[in-house]
Design a protein around this motif. Structure first.
Motif, PDB file in Angstrom:
ATOM      1  N   LEU A   1       0.823  -1.207   0.000  1.00 35.57           N
ATOM      2  CA  LEU A   1       0.000   0.000   0.000  1.00 35.57           C
ATOM      3  C   LEU A   1       0.862   1.263   0.000  1.00 35.57           C
ATOM      4  O   LEU A   1       0.528   2.243  -0.662  1.00 35.57           O
ATOM      5  N   GLN A   2       1.965   1.237   0.733  1.00 37.02           N
ATOM      6  CA  GLN A   2       2.870   2.389   0.702  1.00 37.02           C
ATOM      7  C   GLN A   2       3.372   2.638  -0.718  1.00 37.02           C
ATOM      8  O   GLN A   2       3.362   3.770  -1.217  1.00 37.02           O
ATOM      9  N   ALA A   3       3.808   1.582  -1.389  1.00 39.76           N
ATOM     10  CA  ALA A   3       4.320   1.706  -2.757  1.00 39.76           C
ATOM     11  C   ALA A   3       3.231   2.169  -3.717  1.00 39.76           C
ATOM     12  O   ALA A   3       3.481   2.971  -4.626  1.00 39.76           O
ATOM     13  N   THR A   4       2.011   1.685  -3.509  1.00 38.68           N
ATOM     14  CA  THR A   4       0.899   2.045  -4.391  1.00 38.68           C
ATOM     15  C   THR A   4       0.507   3.511  -4.220  1.00 38.68           C
ATOM     16  O   THR A   4       0.295   4.227  -5.208  1.00 38.68           O
ATOM     17  N   VAL A   5       0.396   3.951  -2.983  1.00 40.26           N
ATOM     18  CA  VAL A   5       0.077   5.364  -2.739  1.00 40.26           C
ATOM     19  C   VAL A   5       1.176   6.259  -3.308  1.00 40.26           C
ATOM     20  O   VAL A   5       0.885   7.294  -3.923  1.00 40.26           O
ATOM     21  N   GLN A   6       2.430   5.842  -3.134  1.00 41.42           N
ATOM     22  CA  GLN A   6       3.528   6.643  -3.676  1.00 41.42           C
ATOM     23  C   GLN A   6       3.440   6.740  -5.193  1.00 41.42           C
ATOM     24  O   GLN A   6       3.689   7.795  -5.783  1.00 41.42           O
ATOM     25  N   ALA A   7       3.081   5.637  -5.845  1.00 42.02           N
ATOM     26  CA  ALA A   7       2.923   5.645  -7.306  1.00 42.02           C
ATOM     27  C   ALA A   7       1.811   6.596  -7.725  1.00 42.02           C
ATOM     28  O   ALA A   7       1.948   7.332  -8.715  1.00 42.02           O
ATOM     29  N   LEU A   8       0.721   6.620  -6.966  1.00 41.15           N
ATOM     30  CA  LEU A   8      -0.394   7.524  -7.271  1.00 41.15           C
ATOM     31  C   LEU A   8       0.010   8.987  -7.067  1.00 41.15           C
ATOM     32  O   LEU A   8      -0.424   9.870  -7.812  1.00 41.15           O
ATOM     33  N   ILE A   9       0.847   9.241  -6.056  1.00 46.46           N
ATOM     34  CA  ILE A   9       1.366  10.590  -5.842  1.00 46.46           C
ATOM     35  C   ILE A   9       2.242  11.005  -7.022  1.00 46.46           C
ATOM     36  O   ILE A   9       2.075  12.087  -7.598  1.00 46.46           O
ATOM     37  N   ASP A  10       3.165  10.136  -7.396  1.00 51.04           N
ATOM     38  CA  ASP A  10       4.148  10.449  -8.436  1.00 51.04           C
ATOM     39  C   ASP A  10       3.506  10.689  -9.803  1.00 51.04           C
ATOM     40  O   ASP A  10       3.960  11.546 -10.568  1.00 51.04           O
ATOM     41  N   GLU A  11       2.443   9.951 -10.096  1.00 50.52           N
ATOM     42  CA  GLU A  11       1.825  10.079 -11.425  1.00 50.52           C
ATOM     43  C   GLU A  11       0.780  11.193 -11.484  1.00 50.52           C
ATOM     44  O   GLU A  11       0.279  11.516 -12.563  1.00 50.52           O
ATOM     45  N   GLY A  12       0.408  11.763 -10.332  1.00 49.26           N
ATOM     46  CA  GLY A  12      -0.537  12.874 -10.316  1.00 49.26           C
ATOM     47  C   GLY A  12      -1.975  12.504 -10.001  1.00 49.26           C
ATOM     48  O   GLY A  12      -2.810  13.395  -9.798  1.00 49.26           O
ATOM     49  N   THR A  13      -2.284  11.210  -9.965  1.00 46.23           N
ATOM     50  CA  THR A  13      -3.655  10.788  -9.657  1.00 46.23           C
ATOM     51  C   THR A  13      -4.073  11.234  -8.265  1.00 46.23           C
ATOM     52  O   THR A  13      -5.203  11.710  -8.047  1.00 46.23           O
ATOM     53  N   TYR A  14      -3.177  11.098  -7.319  1.00 44.43           N
ATOM     54  CA  TYR A  14      -3.421  11.497  -5.931  1.00 44.43           C
ATOM     55  C   TYR A  14      -3.800  12.976  -5.850  1.00 44.43           C
ATOM     56  O   TYR A  14      -4.787  13.348  -5.211  1.00 44.43           O
ATOM     57  N   GLY A  15      -3.032  13.817  -6.528  1.00 47.13           N
ATOM     58  CA  GLY A  15      -3.300  15.258  -6.509  1.00 47.13           C
ATOM     59  C   GLY A  15      -4.658  15.602  -7.098  1.00 47.13           C
ATOM     60  O   GLY A  15      -5.353  16.497  -6.596  1.00 47.13           O
ATOM     61  N   LYS A  16      -5.047  14.893  -8.147  1.00 42.80           N
ATOM     62  CA  LYS A  16      -6.347  15.140  -8.767  1.00 42.80           C
ATOM     63  C   LYS A  16      -7.496  14.762  -7.831  1.00 42.80           C
ATOM     64  O   LYS A  16      -8.525  15.445  -7.781  1.00 42.80           O
ATOM     65  N   ILE A  17      -7.315  13.669  -7.086  1.00 45.67           N
ATOM     66  CA  ILE A  17      -8.354  13.245  -6.137  1.00 45.67           C
ATOM     67  C   ILE A  17      -8.516  14.286  -5.033  1.00 45.67           C
ATOM     68  O   ILE A  17      -9.634  14.679  -4.682  1.00 45.67           O
ATOM     69  N   LEU A  18      -7.402  14.768  -4.494  1.00 47.08           N
ATOM     70  CA  LEU A  18      -7.478  15.784  -3.442  1.00 47.08           C
ATOM     71  C   LEU A  18      -8.127  17.066  -3.952  1.00 47.08           C
ATOM     72  O   LEU A  18      -8.953  17.679  -3.268  1.00 47.08           O
ATOM     73  N   ALA A  19      -7.767  17.467  -5.179  1.00 46.91           N
ATOM     74  CA  ALA A  19      -8.330  18.692  -5.756  1.00 46.91           C
ATOM     75  C   ALA A  19      -9.845  18.563  -5.950  1.00 46.91           C
ATOM     76  O   ALA A  19     -10.599  19.528  -5.746  1.00 46.91           O
ATOM     77  N   LYS A  20     -10.308  17.380  -6.333  1.00 46.71           N
ATOM     78  CA  LYS A  20     -11.736  17.148  -6.531  1.00 46.71           C
ATOM     79  C   LYS A  20     -12.528  17.448  -5.260  1.00 46.71           C
ATOM     80  O   LYS A  20     -13.649  17.973  -5.320  1.00 46.71           O
ATOM     81  N   TRP A  21     -11.933  17.152  -4.098  1.00 45.58           N
ATOM     82  CA  TRP A  21     -12.634  17.313  -2.829  1.00 45.58           C
ATOM     83  C   TRP A  21     -12.175  18.559  -2.064  1.00 45.58           C
ATOM     84  O   TRP A  21     -12.509  18.725  -0.893  1.00 45.58           O
ATOM     85  N   GLY A  22     -11.413  19.430  -2.714  1.00 43.98           N
ATOM     86  CA  GLY A  22     -10.992  20.679  -2.099  1.00 43.98           C
ATOM     87  C   GLY A  22     -10.024  20.509  -0.945  1.00 43.98           C
ATOM     88  O   GLY A  22      -9.987  21.324  -0.025  1.00 43.98           O
ATOM     89  N   GLN A  23      -9.210  19.452  -0.987  1.00 40.84           N
ATOM     90  CA  GLN A  23      -8.340  19.127   0.137  1.00 40.84           C
ATOM     91  C   GLN A  23      -6.846  19.182  -0.225  1.00 40.84           C
ATOM     92  O   GLN A  23      -6.024  18.496   0.388  1.00 40.84           O
ATOM     93  N   GLU A  24      -6.491  20.020  -1.183  1.00 43.20           N
ATOM     94  CA  GLU A  24      -5.089  20.118  -1.611  1.00 43.20           C
ATOM     95  C   GLU A  24      -4.166  20.503  -0.463  1.00 43.20           C
ATOM     96  O   GLU A  24      -2.985  20.140  -0.442  1.00 43.20           O
TER      97      GLU A  24
END
Length: 252
Positions: free
Chosen positions: A216-239
């Motif tokens: 899970l650590q590696a997966t979350v890091q991959a989502l951060i690195d590719e930008g998916t994580y940032g898009k999810i946070l932006a969708k919910w106003g939690q940047e």
């Protein structure tokens, strides 16, 4: 990297208290779970080729349920703390912190823990804000001021109702959730000041789940690195709570 039993099952069982917008809550049909955590869970599942299946329960029942092996993990905006790490492990994925929700105009002028002497505070059962309130109340008494009257209630909706009805002067709640509630109630509430104690939220796992924890650590890091994580946070106003590195047990 995923443990064979989870790969074979095609599913990871996730415990959650589905009453904490914008992280997890029910859509208008009162059946569909939505929120930041749910979107992140779907992104994790896509990476791993499995489905993360949520089940709702009270917040204070989550850690005992993990200890009893009824679930593989939990996603419920849970703060990574020393006390909780005695029983579970965390993959930290977000930063929030204790704060306040007050009625518009902040009638009691609450901006910090030093301002809550003598007020009535509504607090969600099982959250870190309970200990924060206890310590703040002790500090009030030491300073010769009135103690804090803490009302511990089961669920975010109950503490918001207490604030609306005047049964509480302030709600002690994470700044991220408070900001979302304020936005949803269209000017009835506000979040004064900034967090008095920034802390990480983590994905929660039983103590003997080292393999899944690292996955899970590696997966979350991959989502951060590719930008998916940032898009999810932006969708919910939690940047504001975004992190750059997914860590394990990095709370205080």
């Amino acid at each position: 990297m995923l443990p064979a039993k989870l790969k074979d099952a095609g599913m990871i069982r996730v415990a959650s208290n589905v009453e904490y917008p914008p992280f997890e809550y029910y859509d208008t049909d009162n059946t569909t779970i939505i929120g930041l955590d749910k979107d992140l869970a779907e992104a994790i599942g896509q990476k791993l080729g499995v489905k993360l299946e949520f089940e709702n329960m009270s917040f204070d029942a989550i850690i005992p349920a993990l200890a009893a092996k009824r679930y593989d993990m939990a996603m419920s905006a849970m703060t990574d703390t020393d006390e909780r790490r005695n029983k579970v492990d965390f993959v930290d994925y977000f930063t929030s912190g204790g704060g306040f929700l007050v009625k518009k105009g902040n009638p009691k002028n609450v901006h910090s823990l030093a301002d809550i002497c003598g007020v009535t505070a509504a607090i969600d059962k099982g959250t870190t804000e309970i200990e924060d309130a206890k310590k703040a109340s002790e500090d009030c008494v030491k300073a010769g001021k009135a103690e804090l009257n803490a009302k511990v209630l089961p669920g975010t909706s109950k503490i918001v109702l207490a604030l609306q009805s005047g049964r509480a002067d302030v709600a002690m709640i994470d700044t991220s959730a408070g900001a979302y509630i304020s936005q949803q109630h269209k000017g009835a509430f506000e979040v004064p000041g900034t967090s008095y104690a920034p802390r990480p939220y983590g994905l929660v796992l039983p103590k003997d789940s080292d393999e899944l924890t690292k996955v899970l650590q590696a997966t979350v890091q991959a989502l951060i690195d590719e930008g998916t994580y940032g898009k999810i946070l932006a969708k919910w106003g939690q940047e504001v709570g975004a992190i750059k590195q997914a860590t394990i047990n990095d709370g205080k």
